[in-house]
Design a protein around this motif. Structure first.
Motif, PDB file in Angstrom:
ATOM      1  N   VAL A  40       0.841  -1.207   0.000  1.00 57.02           N
ATOM      2  CA  VAL A  40       0.000   0.000   0.000  1.00 57.02           C
ATOM      3  C   VAL A  40       0.873   1.252   0.000  1.00 57.02           C
ATOM      4  O   VAL A  40       0.615   2.215  -0.730  1.00 57.02           O
ATOM      5  N   ARG A  41       1.939   1.247   0.817  1.00 58.46           N
ATOM      6  CA  ARG A  41       2.826   2.413   0.884  1.00 58.46           C
ATOM      7  C   ARG A  41       3.500   2.686  -0.457  1.00 58.46           C
ATOM      8  O   ARG A  41       3.568   3.826  -0.925  1.00 58.46           O
ATOM      9  N   ILE A  42       3.991   1.634  -1.119  1.00 64.23           N
ATOM     10  CA  ILE A  42       4.676   1.797  -2.404  1.00 64.23           C
ATOM     11  C   ILE A  42       3.722   2.334  -3.468  1.00 64.23           C
ATOM     12  O   ILE A  42       4.052   3.234  -4.231  1.00 64.23           O
ATOM     13  N   ILE A  43       2.503   1.789  -3.503  1.00 63.71           N
ATOM     14  CA  ILE A  43       1.527   2.231  -4.498  1.00 63.71           C
ATOM     15  C   ILE A  43       1.124   3.672  -4.242  1.00 63.71           C
ATOM     16  O   ILE A  43       1.016   4.484  -5.163  1.00 63.71           O
ATOM     17  N   ALA A  44       0.916   4.027  -2.964  1.00 70.25           N
ATOM     18  CA  ALA A  44       0.518   5.399  -2.627  1.00 70.25           C
ATOM     19  C   ALA A  44       1.612   6.390  -3.040  1.00 70.25           C
ATOM     20  O   ALA A  44       1.319   7.459  -3.584  1.00 70.25           O
ATOM     21  N   GLU A  45       2.870   6.037  -2.798  1.00 71.94           N
ATOM     22  CA  GLU A  45       3.974   6.924  -3.171  1.00 71.94           C
ATOM     23  C   GLU A  45       4.054   7.083  -4.689  1.00 71.94           C
ATOM     24  O   GLU A  45       4.325   8.169  -5.200  1.00 71.94           O
ATOM     25  N   SER A  46       3.779   6.012  -5.400  1.00 71.76           N
ATOM     26  CA  SER A  46       3.795   6.068  -6.861  1.00 71.76           C
ATOM     27  C   SER A  46       2.710   7.012  -7.379  1.00 71.76           C
ATOM     28  O   SER A  46       2.943   7.825  -8.273  1.00 71.76           O
ATOM     29  N   VAL A  47       1.526   6.916  -6.783  1.00 67.92           N
ATOM     30  CA  VAL A  47       0.428   7.791  -7.208  1.00 67.92           C
ATOM     31  C   VAL A  47       0.754   9.244  -6.868  1.00 67.92           C
ATOM     32  O   VAL A  47       0.534  10.155  -7.673  1.00 67.92           O
ATOM     33  N   ARG A  48       1.302   9.482  -5.654  1.00 78.13           N
ATOM     34  CA  ARG A  48       1.671  10.849  -5.276  1.00 78.13           C
ATOM     35  C   ARG A  48       2.699  11.418  -6.251  1.00 78.13           C
ATOM     36  O   ARG A  48       2.613  12.579  -6.660  1.00 78.13           O
TER      37      ARG A  48
ATOM     38  N   LEU B 159      -5.809   4.861  -3.887  1.00 80.54           N
ATOM     39  CA  LEU B 159      -5.929   6.319  -3.944  1.00 80.54           C
ATOM     40  C   LEU B 159      -6.164   6.788  -2.517  1.00 80.54           C
ATOM     41  O   LEU B 159      -7.251   6.628  -1.977  1.00 80.54           O
ATOM     42  N   THR B 160      -5.128   7.335  -1.893  1.00 74.42           N
ATOM     43  CA  THR B 160      -5.200   7.655  -0.465  1.00 74.42           C
ATOM     44  C   THR B 160      -5.787   9.050  -0.234  1.00 74.42           C
ATOM     45  O   THR B 160      -5.693   9.919  -1.102  1.00 74.42           O
ATOM     46  N   PRO B 161      -6.348   9.273   0.957  1.00 72.69           N
ATOM     47  CA  PRO B 161      -6.843  10.610   1.310  1.00 72.69           C
ATOM     48  C   PRO B 161      -5.730  11.651   1.259  1.00 72.69           C
ATOM     49  O   PRO B 161      -5.966  12.790   0.871  1.00 72.69           O
ATOM     50  N   GLU B 162      -4.502  11.262   1.643  1.00 74.18           N
ATOM     51  CA  GLU B 162      -3.385  12.212   1.629  1.00 74.18           C
ATOM     52  C   GLU B 162      -3.096  12.709   0.220  1.00 74.18           C
ATOM     53  O   GLU B 162      -2.801  13.885   0.008  1.00 74.18           O
ATOM     54  N   LEU B 163      -3.194  11.805  -0.742  1.00 69.84           N
ATOM     55  CA  LEU B 163      -2.940  12.184  -2.132  1.00 69.84           C
ATOM     56  C   LEU B 163      -4.009  13.149  -2.632  1.00 69.84           C
ATOM     57  O   LEU B 163      -3.709  14.170  -3.258  1.00 69.84           O
ATOM     58  N   VAL B 164      -5.272  12.838  -2.350  1.00 70.88           N
ATOM     59  CA  VAL B 164      -6.360  13.715  -2.781  1.00 70.88           C
ATOM     60  C   VAL B 164      -6.244  15.072  -2.083  1.00 70.88           C
ATOM     61  O   VAL B 164      -6.484  16.117  -2.688  1.00 70.88           O
ATOM     62  N   ASP B 165      -5.855  15.057  -0.808  1.00 70.05           N
ATOM     63  CA  ASP B 165      -5.661  16.313  -0.074  1.00 70.05           C
ATOM     64  C   ASP B 165      -4.553  17.148  -0.722  1.00 70.05           C
ATOM     65  O   ASP B 165      -4.674  18.376  -0.863  1.00 70.05           O
ATOM     66  N   ALA B 166      -3.449  16.482  -1.136  1.00 70.69           N
ATOM     67  CA  ALA B 166      -2.338  17.199  -1.776  1.00 70.69           C
ATOM     68  C   ALA B 166      -2.781  17.785  -3.102  1.00 70.69           C
ATOM     69  O   ALA B 166      -2.442  18.935  -3.449  1.00 70.69           O
ATOM     70  N   LEU B 167      -3.551  17.014  -3.869  1.00 76.30           N
ATOM     71  CA  LEU B 167      -4.065  17.503  -5.147  1.00 76.30           C
ATOM     72  C   LEU B 167      -4.980  18.704  -4.928  1.00 76.30           C
ATOM     73  O   LEU B 167      -4.879  19.722  -5.625  1.00 76.30           O
ATOM     74  N   THR B 168      -5.851  18.597  -3.928  1.00 75.41           N
ATOM     75  CA  THR B 168      -6.764  19.699  -3.618  1.00 75.41           C
ATOM     76  C   THR B 168      -5.998  20.956  -3.220  1.00 75.41           C
ATOM     77  O   THR B 168      -6.308  22.065  -3.671  1.00 75.41           O
ATOM     78  N   LYS B 169      -4.969  20.784  -2.400  1.00 80.49           N
ATOM     79  CA  LYS B 169      -4.169  21.927  -1.951  1.00 80.49           C
ATOM     80  C   LYS B 169      -3.486  22.622  -3.126  1.00 80.49           C
ATOM     81  O   LYS B 169      -3.479  23.854  -3.236  1.00 80.49           O
ATOM     82  N   ASP B 170      -2.887  21.814  -4.013  1.00 81.00           N
ATOM     83  CA  ASP B 170      -2.211  22.399  -5.179  1.00 81.00           C
ATOM     84  C   ASP B 170      -3.196  23.139  -6.082  1.00 81.00           C
ATOM     85  O   ASP B 170      -2.912  24.233  -6.573  1.00 81.00           O
ATOM     86  N   LEU B 171      -4.365  22.548  -6.295  1.00 88.84           N
ATOM     87  CA  LEU B 171      -5.363  23.201  -7.149  1.00 88.84           C
ATOM     88  C   LEU B 171      -5.906  24.468  -6.483  1.00 88.84           C
ATOM     89  O   LEU B 171      -6.180  25.462  -7.172  1.00 88.84           O
ATOM     90  N   ASP B 172      -6.059  24.427  -5.171  1.00 84.44           N
ATOM     91  CA  ASP B 172      -6.480  25.633  -4.450  1.00 84.44           C
ATOM     92  C   ASP B 172      -5.450  26.744  -4.626  1.00 84.44           C
ATOM     93  O   ASP B 172      -5.796  27.928  -4.766  1.00 84.44           O
ATOM     94  N   GLY B 173      -4.148  26.359  -4.614  1.00 90.16           N
ATOM     95  CA  GLY B 173      -3.088  27.346  -4.819  1.00 90.16           C
ATOM     96  C   GLY B 173      -3.159  27.963  -6.197  1.00 90.16           C
ATOM     97  O   GLY B 173      -2.998  29.179  -6.368  1.00 90.16           O
ATOM     98  N   VAL B 174      -3.405  27.123  -7.219  1.00 84.48           N
ATOM     99  CA  VAL B 174      -3.548  27.636  -8.586  1.00 84.48           C
ATOM    100  C   VAL B 174      -4.748  28.571  -8.665  1.00 84.48           C
ATOM    101  O   VAL B 174      -4.676  29.653  -9.270  1.00 84.48           O
ATOM    102  N   THR B 175      -5.853  28.169  -8.035  1.00 84.49           N
ATOM    103  CA  THR B 175      -7.066  28.998  -8.044  1.00 84.49           C
ATOM    104  C   THR B 175      -6.796  30.367  -7.419  1.00 84.49           C
ATOM    105  O   THR B 175      -7.202  31.402  -7.956  1.00 84.49           O
ATOM    106  N   ALA B 176      -6.091  30.362  -6.294  1.00 77.93           N
ATOM    107  CA  ALA B 176      -5.785  31.622  -5.607  1.00 77.93           C
ATOM    108  C   ALA B 176      -4.919  32.531  -6.483  1.00 77.93           C
ATOM    109  O   ALA B 176      -5.145  33.747  -6.549  1.00 77.93           O
ATOM    110  N   ARG B 177      -3.924  31.943  -7.167  1.00 81.50           N
ATOM    111  CA  ARG B 177      -3.053  32.765  -8.023  1.00 81.50           C
ATOM    112  C   ARG B 177      -3.809  33.333  -9.208  1.00 81.50           C
ATOM    113  O   ARG B 177      -3.597  34.490  -9.599  1.00 81.50           O
TER     114      ARG B 177
END
Length: 199
Positions: free
Chosen positions: A99-107, A175-193
């Protein structure tokens, strides 16, 4: 993707799950999916024959509660779980590593996609006006053309990421919650800019 369980491991892992509490068949399937971070969701055709074999061996019993069949471990089953506790720990460690290896690959894939998207935005911002752009005296028409360009970039990004994620999940990836959270954060940053640039 290699098998999640080696030969005989699933049988032993089923016993370990039932040692925790009685479960119905769907509950066992759900528990396996949760324990493997969604990387393994077995079919009923995989689980029920193994439960029947465990019952034949005297390691599991089943009872009916209405229309639901509940499986419960026997004393003999608990004795096998206790005797093979080290093997069960090894199986669980292997699942956690997978699970850890797959999650890191997706991230990593998402990070690369975000870098590519930022590069696309930067390149688009530096491009000279297209020849077909209207003269300066028609700013609304020019804005509509740029809006169309922006929508094309966004649609391309969405389609690419969506396809990558769906392909990954279809191949048994997590597809981990941490990955979706990271994606959301990055997209929020793009939205703000973008909003800051729009004033």
């Amino acid at each position: 993707m290699p098998p999640v369980f080696s030969h005989g491991d699933l049988r032993l892992y089923l016993l370990s799950l039932l040692a925790e509490r009685p479960l119905h068949g769907y509950g066992i399937i759900q528990a396996l999916s949760e324990r493997t971070g969604g990387t393994y969701t077995p079919s009923a055709g995989t689980i029920y024959p193994r439960l029947a074999k465990l019952e034949d061996e005297g390691l599991v019993t089943k009872t009916q509660e209405g229309r639901t069949t509940i499986y419960e471990i026997t004393d003999a089953g608990r004795a096998e779980v206790a005797q093979r506790a080290d093997e069960i720990d090894g199986i669980q460690s292997g699942l956690s590593d997978s699970v850890r290896i797959i999650a890191e690959s997706v991230r990593s894939n998402v990070r690369e996609a975000m870098k590519s998207m930022r590069a696309d935005f930067a390149a688009a911002a530096k491009q000279p006006p297209a020849p077909e752009e209207p003269p300066a005296e028609d700013p609304r028409a020019a804005a509509r053309i740029q809006l169309a360009r922006a929508e094309t970039v966004l649609a391309g990004f969405r389609a690419t990421i969506r396809a990558d994620l769906r392909t990954h999940i279809a191949r048994g990836g997590a597809l981990t919650p941490e990955l979706v959270d990271a994606l959301t954060k990055d997209l929020d940053g793009v939205t703000a800019r973008v909003r800051a640039s729009l004033g």
